[in-house]
Motif scaffolding. Structure first.
Motif, mmCIF file in Angstrom:
data_model
loop_
_atom_site.group_PDB
_atom_site.id
_atom_site.type_symbol
_atom_site.label_atom_id
_atom_site.label_comp_id
_atom_site.label_asym_id
_atom_site.label_seq_id
_atom_site.Cartn_x
_atom_site.Cartn_y
_atom_site.Cartn_z
ATOM 1 N N LYS A 58 0.842 -1.195 0.000
ATOM 2 C CA LYS A 58 0.000 0.000 0.000
ATOM 3 C C LYS A 58 0.881 1.249 0.000
ATOM 4 O O LYS A 58 1.619 1.500 0.952
ATOM 5 N N GLU A 59 0.743 2.034 -1.060
ATOM 6 C CA GLU A 59 1.637 3.190 -1.202
ATOM 7 C C GLU A 59 1.435 4.216 -0.094
ATOM 8 O O GLU A 59 2.382 4.866 0.325
ATOM 9 N N SER A 60 0.183 4.375 0.359
ATOM 10 C CA SER A 60 -0.035 5.356 1.425
ATOM 11 C C SER A 60 0.718 4.944 2.685
ATOM 12 O O SER A 60 0.973 5.758 3.562
ATOM 13 N N ARG A 202 -16.193 -8.649 -8.937
ATOM 14 C CA ARG A 202 -15.506 -8.761 -10.225
ATOM 15 C C ARG A 202 -14.309 -9.707 -10.187
ATOM 16 O O ARG A 202 -13.528 -9.766 -11.125
ATOM 17 N N SER B 40 -0.063 8.487 -5.491
ATOM 18 C CA SER B 40 -0.516 7.324 -6.266
ATOM 19 C C SER B 40 -1.137 7.752 -7.584
ATOM 20 O O SER B 40 -1.455 6.906 -8.418
ATOM 21 N N GLY B 105 -8.671 4.500 -11.192
ATOM 22 C CA GLY B 105 -8.872 3.811 -9.914
ATOM 23 C C GLY B 105 -7.588 3.416 -9.213
ATOM 24 O O GLY B 105 -7.618 2.707 -8.203
ATOM 25 N N ARG B 106 -6.438 3.870 -9.718
ATOM 26 C CA ARG B 106 -5.178 3.454 -9.087
ATOM 27 C C ARG B 106 -5.085 3.934 -7.641
ATOM 28 O O ARG B 106 -4.538 3.268 -6.773
ATOM 29 N N VAL B 108 -7.387 4.225 -5.502
ATOM 30 C CA VAL B 108 -8.397 3.672 -4.591
ATOM 31 C C VAL B 108 -7.779 2.710 -3.574
ATOM 32 O O VAL B 108 -7.983 2.847 -2.367
ATOM 33 N N LYS B 109 -7.008 1.746 -4.093
ATOM 34 C CA LYS B 109 -6.414 0.773 -3.171
ATOM 35 C C LYS B 109 -5.458 1.465 -2.204
ATOM 36 O O LYS B 109 -5.327 1.075 -1.050
ATOM 37 N N HIS B 110 -4.790 2.499 -2.703
ATOM 38 C CA HIS B 110 -3.760 3.132 -1.883
ATOM 39 C C HIS B 110 -4.312 4.152 -0.898
ATOM 40 O O HIS B 110 -3.573 4.648 -0.045
ATOM 41 N N CYS B 111 -5.577 4.492 -1.023
ATOM 42 C CA CYS B 111 -6.199 5.415 -0.063
ATOM 43 C C CYS B 111 -6.167 4.787 1.321
ATOM 44 O O CYS B 111 -6.480 3.606 1.483
ATOM 45 N N VAL B 115 -11.506 5.092 0.158
ATOM 46 C CA VAL B 115 -12.489 5.894 -0.569
ATOM 47 C C VAL B 115 -12.416 5.509 -2.052
ATOM 48 O O VAL B 115 -11.330 5.455 -2.622
ATOM 49 N N ASP B 116 -13.553 5.243 -2.657
ATOM 50 C CA ASP B 116 -13.572 4.907 -4.084
ATOM 51 C C ASP B 116 -13.573 6.217 -4.875
ATOM 52 O O ASP B 116 -14.615 6.728 -5.297
ATOM 53 N N ARG B 326 -7.354 -3.850 -13.091
ATOM 54 C CA ARG B 326 -7.741 -3.329 -11.777
ATOM 55 C C ARG B 326 -9.254 -3.349 -11.566
ATOM 56 O O ARG B 326 -9.733 -3.643 -10.483
ATOM 57 N N ASN B 327 -9.992 -3.019 -12.606
ATOM 58 C CA ASN B 327 -11.445 -2.920 -12.438
ATOM 59 C C ASN B 327 -12.199 -4.052 -13.110
ATOM 60 O O ASN B 327 -13.427 -4.013 -13.191
ATOM 61 N N PHE B 353 -2.594 -4.933 -10.871
ATOM 62 C CA PHE B 353 -3.517 -4.082 -10.111
ATOM 63 C C PHE B 353 -2.930 -2.686 -9.875
ATOM 64 O O PHE B 353 -3.654 -1.699 -9.827
ATOM 65 N N ASP B 354 -1.613 -2.636 -9.711
ATOM 66 C CA ASP B 354 -0.970 -1.360 -9.381
ATOM 67 C C ASP B 354 -0.483 -0.581 -10.601
ATOM 68 O O ASP B 354 0.149 0.468 -10.455
#
Ligand code: SF4
Ligand code: SF4
Lengths: 211, 432
Positions: A58-60, A202, B40, B105-106, B108-111, B115-116, B326-327, B353-354
């Motif tokens: 996770k980049e964050s 999905r 990101s 959407g890149r 999103v995972k890193h939030c 948050v979408d 990713r989506n 995904f990234d």
């Protein structure tokens, strides 16, 4: 019981009721109705979303280690403080005294977490991109919670002297929780659920290898 | 900008005030303004301006939500940055939500919360669409699809000519009268779809896929009118338009009585048809919808086609289209196809995904007013490609191909860009 005990119980009741209302509203709005043909599993997606996805590359986290670490410690400190708040309230009746070693561990932990909280506050104040992103609510929320942690610590050590101030600060924070961004306490879990739903449906999460 | 009318504002706010489920209010209430998503997003990385931070994009929509849908925002708007929907706000929304987000959407995972962001950007675009404020360039692409059935407004005669030309080439190459590109044939197993860029600019990718169908002895057809897999309604934010476009393909499957709709090489088109289409139309599809990558993999797994990966000796890398990997859950499927087709496959860093968007998504290729930004953010992809040392970049999306060709030229990468069908066709062993 003194007036500040009654005040804080009122604040706690309001806080719980409002957060509960937010929770009920989420439940009553329900989950998305998706007409596409499902290819994965929502349950697996939600489990992954709530566990490994929060740490997995996770980049964050890994691009911002000091901030992320401070944020984690700060949040742990908040939960510990909330737990102690409930304990202090119950202790008005129970009259249990915590063993000194535990008190010192809690004091040390809360000292670190409140320093983390105030550091994040200062970071928000000093860095222009953070200032551009922030509103008054962000500063107030951060400040109130950090102060709450600091006074939890002080209340552990000097409850006879500062109990009234402690409960006033706790009450302010609890009341503020109903209007500002501290509500993310509820929405965080909902966000993880929705991400899990989206990616699980999905077959994106959990990640998988092709056969 | 002209003054917004009350009717426009009401229509836009209706998007926020009437959520279908709990997803919208969840994501509008969840951002804590930690700012950790900035690094990101390729817009922030490439342009180094904090107005491109994903959270700032969410904030545009969330501030309106707070102003019009929350008590705090109505009573003390300054406290929570609750903003009015006025001309200045609308202009900002157009510039940032249309012009500075590919909805990849890149982030999103890193939030840190989850948050979408891409979903909220789409909601913001929905609001702008409700006010008739979709950039004219993007709207023209949608209109072309609505009125002609394909987003490039290719006349049917021109399309049919191209297909017949490709069929002649295929007949010559295979030296077999069964090597065909069927048009409008009923009761076939598969209705195959295309990105209109194929007949317009890259017809060889159509004959490459026809070659794969020929090798697999597939029962298939193209439609001469409704072959367009793209759906720019996904990007314009107008769900009614998106539904009409989705209906085109649905009706065509029914008219031709096909069993399976196969989505040609287009990332957003695949997403818009496979995942969003049934929701735009509010019904489940009673036929199978799969992407061409899954179909090719089926052929490989079942032995219907044979590939010799030693035929392609050059180093190959792959760009993951955001809406397929990713989506869309096809990250590993894309790799399966490629690993069976080439001998020297190397991944980009990061990938799957990234992966970074090529920069052309979200309708950016259609909105020429943002060309400079699009090419600038493409530099990230260019560097990713350069570092692999590959001489061929494969991607199963003709929009990505278009953007990759432009960055190939601008950043002097000197690589070949190919679709999956093309690389598979190159590795195909035809048994007669
Ligand atoms: S969806 Fe993509 S382009 Fe948009 S903010 Fe997120 S990372 Fe940036
Ligand atoms: S990382 Fe997520 S929570 Fe933090 S500012 Fe970005 S969108 Fe908001």
């Amino acid at each position: 019981m003194y007036w500040y005990h009654w005040t804080t119980i009122l604040a706690l009741s309001i806080c719980i009721s409002v957060l509960f209302w937010h929770f009920i509203r989420l439940i009553s709005l329900g989950k998305p109705k998706d007409y596409s043909r499902k290819s994965g599993s929502i349950t697996k997606g939600v489990v992954y979303s709530s566990t490994k996805a929060m740490v997995d590359h996770k980049e964050s986290a890994y691009l911002h280690i000091p901030t992320y670490f401070a944020g984690m410690v700060y949040h742990i400190g908040t939960f510990v403080s909330l737990f102690l708040y409930v304990f202090f309230l119950l202790n008005i009746l129970l009259q249990i005294s915590l063993p000194p070693w535990l008190v010192w561990i809690l004091v040390a932990g809360l000292l670190v977490s409140s320093i983390c909280g105030f550091s994040l506050f200062i970071k928000r104040l000093l860095l222009k991109p953070m200032r551009n992103l922030s509103n008054l609510d962000d500063y107030l929320s951060n400040f109130l919670v950090s102060l709450f942690q600091l006074f939890t610590l002080l209340n552990l050590l000097y409850s006879n002297n500062i109990e009234a101030i402690y409960y006033i600060i706790a009450s302010l924070m609890l009341l503020y929780m109903t209007v500002g961004k501290l509500k993310h306490m509820v929405y965080f879990f909902a966000a993880r659920y929705h991400l899990g739903f989206f990616y699980g449906w999905r077959n994106v999460w959990p990640p998988h290898k092709s056969k | 900008m002209k003054k917004l009318t009350k009717e426009q504002i009401d229509k836009a706010l209706k998007v926020l005030k009437m959520p279908a489920d709990s997803k919208l209010i969840t994501h509008l209430n969840a951002c804590v303004h930690c700012g950790l998503c900035a690094t990101s997003c390729m817009y922030f990385i490439a342009l180094q301006n904090d107005k491109y931070t994903p959270a700032r994009k969410v904030e545009l929509v969330a501030s309106l939500y707070r102003r019009y849908c929350t008590l705090t925002g109505k009573i003390v708007p300054k406290l929570v940055n609750a903003r009015e929907l006025d001309e200045q706000m609308a202009e900002e929304m157009i510039d940032i939500l249309f012009g500075a987000c590919t909805m990849c959407g890149r982030c999103v995972k890193h939030c840190s919360i989850g948050v979408d962001i891409a979903y909220i950007v789409r909601v913001g675009r929905q609001m702008l669409a409700a006010m008739d404020l979709v950039p004219a360039t993007l709207q023209a692409t949608v209109d072309a699809a609505l009125t002609t059935g394909n987003n490039m407004a290719i006349p049917t005669e021109e399309f049919v000519d191209t297909i017949q030309w490709m069929e002649e080439e295929l007949l010559d190459e295979m030296n077999d009268k069964n090597a065909r590109i069927p048009l409008d044939e009923k009761d076939k197993h598969i209705l195959y779809t295309l990105n209109p860029r194929e007949p317009k600019f890259f017809p060889l990718s159509i004959s490459a896929m026809a070659k794969v169908f020929y090798a697999a002895k597939e029962s298939w057809t193209l439609s001469s009118k409704m072959y367009d897999v793209t759906n720019y309604g996904l990007f314009s934010g107008n769900n009614e338009h998106a539904a009409v476009i989705a209906q085109h393909l649905y009706d065509e499957v029914k008219r031709l009585n096909a069993n399976t709709l196969v989505l040609g090489e287009c990332g957003h088109g695949s997403r818009a048809t496979r995942w969003e289409g049934p929701n735009y139309l509010g019904m489940e599809y009673d036929f199978d919808v799969i992407t061409v990558v899954e179909l090719i993999n089926d052929y490989i797994r079942s032995g219907r086609i044979k590939l010799d990966k030693s035929l392609i000796k050059e180093r190959v890398t792959m760009h993951d289209p955001c809406h397929l990997s990713r989506n869309g859950g096809l990250e590993s499927e894309l790799r399966f196809a490629l690993n069976n087709s080439v001998s020297d496959f190397v991944e980009m860093t990061p990938h799957g995904f990234d992966n970074f968007c090529c920069g052309g998504g979200g309708g950016q290729l259609a909105m020429s007013e943002y060309n400079d930004r699009r090419i600038k953010i493409g530099e990230i992809k260019a560097e990713q490609i350069r570092k692999t040392g590959a001489s061929i970049v494969v991607t199963p999306c003709h929009n990505c191909i278009d953007q990759l060709m432009q960055i190939n030229h601008t950043y002097k990468l000197n690589v070949k860009i190919k679709s999956i069908a093309e690389i598979v066709a190159d590795a195909l062993v035809i048994e007669k």
